[in-house]
Design an enzyme around this catalytic site. Structure first.
Site, PDB file in Angstrom:
ATOM      1  N   ASP A   1       0.796  -1.223   0.000  1.00 37.07           N
ATOM      2  CA  ASP A   1       0.000   0.000   0.000  1.00 37.07           C
ATOM      3  C   ASP A   1       0.829   1.274   0.000  1.00 37.07           C
ATOM      4  OD1 ASP A   1      -2.508   1.603   0.470  1.00 37.07           O
ATOM      5  OD2 ASP A   1      -1.435   2.043   2.327  1.00 37.07           O
TER       6      ASP A   1
ATOM      7  N   ASP B   1       4.855   0.668   3.968  1.00 35.77           N
ATOM      8  CA  ASP B   1       4.909  -0.609   4.677  1.00 35.77           C
ATOM      9  C   ASP B   1       4.761  -1.743   3.667  1.00 35.77           C
ATOM     10  OD1 ASP B   1       2.204  -0.563   3.960  1.00 35.77           O
ATOM     11  OD2 ASP B   1       1.603   0.297   5.888  1.00 35.77           O
TER      12      ASP B   1
ATOM     13  N   TYR C   1      -7.924   2.562   6.795  1.00 37.36           N
ATOM     14  CA  TYR C   1      -8.745   2.874   5.617  1.00 37.36           C
ATOM     15  C   TYR C   1     -10.214   2.641   5.951  1.00 37.36           C
ATOM     16  CZ  TYR C   1      -4.651   3.397   2.649  1.00 37.36           C
ATOM     17  OH  TYR C   1      -3.482   3.840   2.091  1.00 37.36           O
TER      18      TYR C   1
ATOM     19  N   GLU D   1       5.150  10.051   3.408  1.00 41.32           N
ATOM     20  CA  GLU D   1       4.769   8.711   2.967  1.00 41.32           C
ATOM     21  C   GLU D   1       3.938   8.771   1.687  1.00 41.32           C
ATOM     22  OE1 GLU D   1       3.274   4.466   4.777  1.00 41.32           O
ATOM     23  OE2 GLU D   1       2.434   6.293   5.661  1.00 41.32           O
TER      24      GLU D   1
END
Length: 621
Positions: free
Chosen positions: A162, A165, A323, A570
């Site tokens: 994703d 990670d 999410y 990120e």
């Protein structure tokens, strides 16, 4: 009597030969008349008549045909003249210096597109293809889903990680694949011009191949669906190794990666996955066997979502944290629209155009987040997708009323993006704050840029110069200008003069929150905690994760290039997918911009014959 022969011989004249003219005349009558009647040859005639002028022949015999001498001469002369002229021109062309028109360099959006697509190569899980073009990545996650006896899945190898990670969240991953497919369907010619069509289709297939493993895609009905591979919850203080507690290269993972499934109450995930598979089936329509497999899977998983109502994130703490899905009605419309385009089955159109469906999805609510298109809320995208149907096919009754509503709502959303209105704030540098100042704003701005550009192109293709915001009329150029300002901000036209797309320009984030990029590929395997030193290092990442769009600045245009602060540094799949869509929509030369493929999306849709509206109620006095 002798006389002289003029030819050299003696001529004897006898007296007895002398005769009168009458005698000669009578003698002539005694000459053999047959001899006189014999025709004379040419030589004899020339003796008698002397030299004569021969007439030129008027025709030329070419063997197979006879042509006029005049025409023959003119024809031959013309051919000779043309040959001489051609030779003269060829001589000039070869001797004059050549000035080749150089191909114009690619624009910034095309350059950025090349890089943004490369991010997906860096996020691949599974056994990588030989030409993945990311030197510091290797095979990983090869045991995902294997060894789980009694499970409905055989293996879950593949798909995409994703973000920074190594978790595979299927909900945002499905959204990302849908966005890539949508951009290919609309702008395949631009991808082709940029040399990226084969690449982006390969990226989509990498995702859809994985999705087909997450449920029984060959069945007509299912009872289970995989929602996640890996774990990242560290709130309970546990020190058990997982994808968030550990800082390791994906290739070195040696801890257990659990699989999360849902067997009811995951309508949003199922409908989003149906959208991903259905849209991809249009992309791969030339591969009939694979496209058919995708359509079947989309139908199956959509039906599962319709019969097992509920939010997928309501049942798991991790999904709710990372999410969380706010509702599933928007996914019902979104997934149903893609299934209608993929199959032409009017049942899906009947379902998604019911006024109750739009009402539940919030089409008439308004509110601070109305018009914010994201991995969670698909309503703005679904409304634009159905506005396309009205603009180009105009199906009429009984769909016209709700399609007109979607079209009007799309126009309102576009108005809210413009700086003339106060629906959303902007930073001083010009970035629209669609998430109202919360972290990670760039993905929302990129999505809005894509929708605005696409709506502009829809209007241009429909020969409509603009749209109304209340009493004011705005041209389609205003939408494209809004999109450019947002993407230009991302690419470096901001107060910090920093590109938030890694590898684009000379100044971009060097401490990206990403495990694989931050740990060197030096044949040393760092264990779960051994990688923490790389996480906390102040040095730039040893590997450049080219094409990653980081989370972005804060509401004051500030940015901290710190690896441990994921709210700044990120990147995510969903964010990059929206950026790719916006970049390809804006790419190309100015005169070529705005070129969409009007027909491919309708390739499975049969001709529509509007049903006559019902007669009016009988008049009552």
């Amino acid at each position: 009597m002798y006389g002289r022969d003029p030819w050299g011989g003696p001529l004897e004249i006898h007296a007895t030969d002398s005769a009168t003219d009458d005698d000669r005349s009578r003698n002539l009558n005694d000459i053999d008349r047959a001899a006189l009647s014999r025709p004379l040859d040419e030589t004899q005639q020339s003796w008698l008549l002397g030299p004569t002028e021969q007439k030129k022949k008027k025709y030329v015999d070419l063997g197979c045909i006879i042509v006029s001498r005049k025409i023959f001469v003119w024809t031959v002369g013309t051919i000779v003249a043309a040959a001489l002229l051609a030779g003269f021109i060829t001589l000039i062309v070869k001797t004059v210096p050549r000035h080749h028109r150089k191909t114009p360099p690619p624009d910034n959006y095309t350059i950025a597109l090349h890089k943004a697509l490369k991010f997906f190569n860096a996020q691949k899980s599974g056994k990588l293809p030989r030409h993945n073009n990311v030197s510091w990545r290797g095979n990983s996650g090869l045991q995902d889903g294997k060894g789980d006896s009694g499970s409905f899945y055989k293996d879950l190898v593949g798909g995409y990680y994703d973000a920074g990670d190594a978790i595979k969240f299927n909900f945002p991953m499905a959204y990302a694949m849908t966005m890539l497919s949508w951009s290919v369907i609309e702008y395949s010619a631009k991808y082709e011009a940029a040399g990226e069509l084969v690449h982006v289709k390969e990226l989509i297939k990498w995702g859809t191949d994985y999705f087909l493993k997450t449920f029984n895609s060959t069945a007509d009905s299912i009872d289970d669906l995989v929602s996640q591979v890996g774990s990242g919850n560290t709130d309970d203080g546990s020190t058990d190794p997982n994808d968030h507690y550990c800082w390791m290269r994906p290739e070195d993972m040696d801890y257990k990666r659990p699989v999360t499934t849902c067997n009811g109450g995951c309508s949003d995930l199922a409908a989003e996955m149906a959208a991903a598979l259905a849209s991809a089936s249009i992309v791969f329509k030339d591969n009939r066997e694979y496209s058919k497999k995708l359509v079947h899977g989309a139908k199956t998983v959509y039906q599962f979502g319709r019969t097992r109502r509920g939010r997928y994130s309501a049942g798991t703490a991790e999904s709710a944290k990372f999410y969380n899905s706010s509702m599933y009605w928007d996914e019902f419309i979104w997934g149903g629209a893609w299934l209608y385009y993929a199959t032409g089955n009017v049942t899906y159109l009947d379902l998604i155009t019911k006024p109750t469906m739009a009402k539940h999805a919030g089409a008439f609510w308004g509110g601070p987040y109305y018009g914010v298109f994201s991995w969670d809320n698909k309503l703005a995208g679904a409304q634009l997708l159905l506005s396309r149907l009205r603009l180009f096919l105009s199906p009429g009754y009984p769909y016209e009323e709700i399609l007109r509503t979607f079209h009007n709502q799309t126009s309102i959303v576009m108005c809210s993006y413009l700086p003339y209105f106060n629906k959303f704030n902007r930073t001083r540098g010009g970035l629209i704050e669609l998430n109202h100042g919360d972290p990670q704003p760039l993905q929302y701005a990129a999505n809005a840029a894509f929708l605005a550009t696409l709506y502009s192109d829809y209007l241009d293709a429909a020969d409509t110069p603009g749209w109304y915001c209340g009493p004011n009329f705005y041209s389609t150029n205003v939408l494209r200008e809004f999109a450019r300002t947002q993407i230009d901000y991302i690419l470096g036209k901001n107060p910090r003069k920093m590109s938030y797309l890694v590898g684009f320009g000379t100044k971009y984030p060097k401490h990206v929150h990403h495990r694989g990029a931050s740990i060197p590929k030096n044949k040393v395997k760092y264990n779960c905690k051994g990688g923490w030193k790389w996480r906390d290092s102040k040095k730039p990442n040893p590997n450049t994760i080219e094409g990653a769009m980081v989370a972005g600045p804060d509401r004051r245009d500030g940015f901290r290039d710190v690896r441990t602060n994921y709210n700044y540094t990120e990147p995510t799949l969903a964010g990059n997918a929206g950026l790719v869509a916006a970049l390809v929509a804006l790419s190309g030369e100015e005169e070529a911009s705005g070129t969409i493929d009007k027909n491919t999306i309708f390739s499975a849709v049969p001709p529509l014959f509007p049903t006559p509206p019902p007669p009016p109620a009988p008049w009552k006095p």
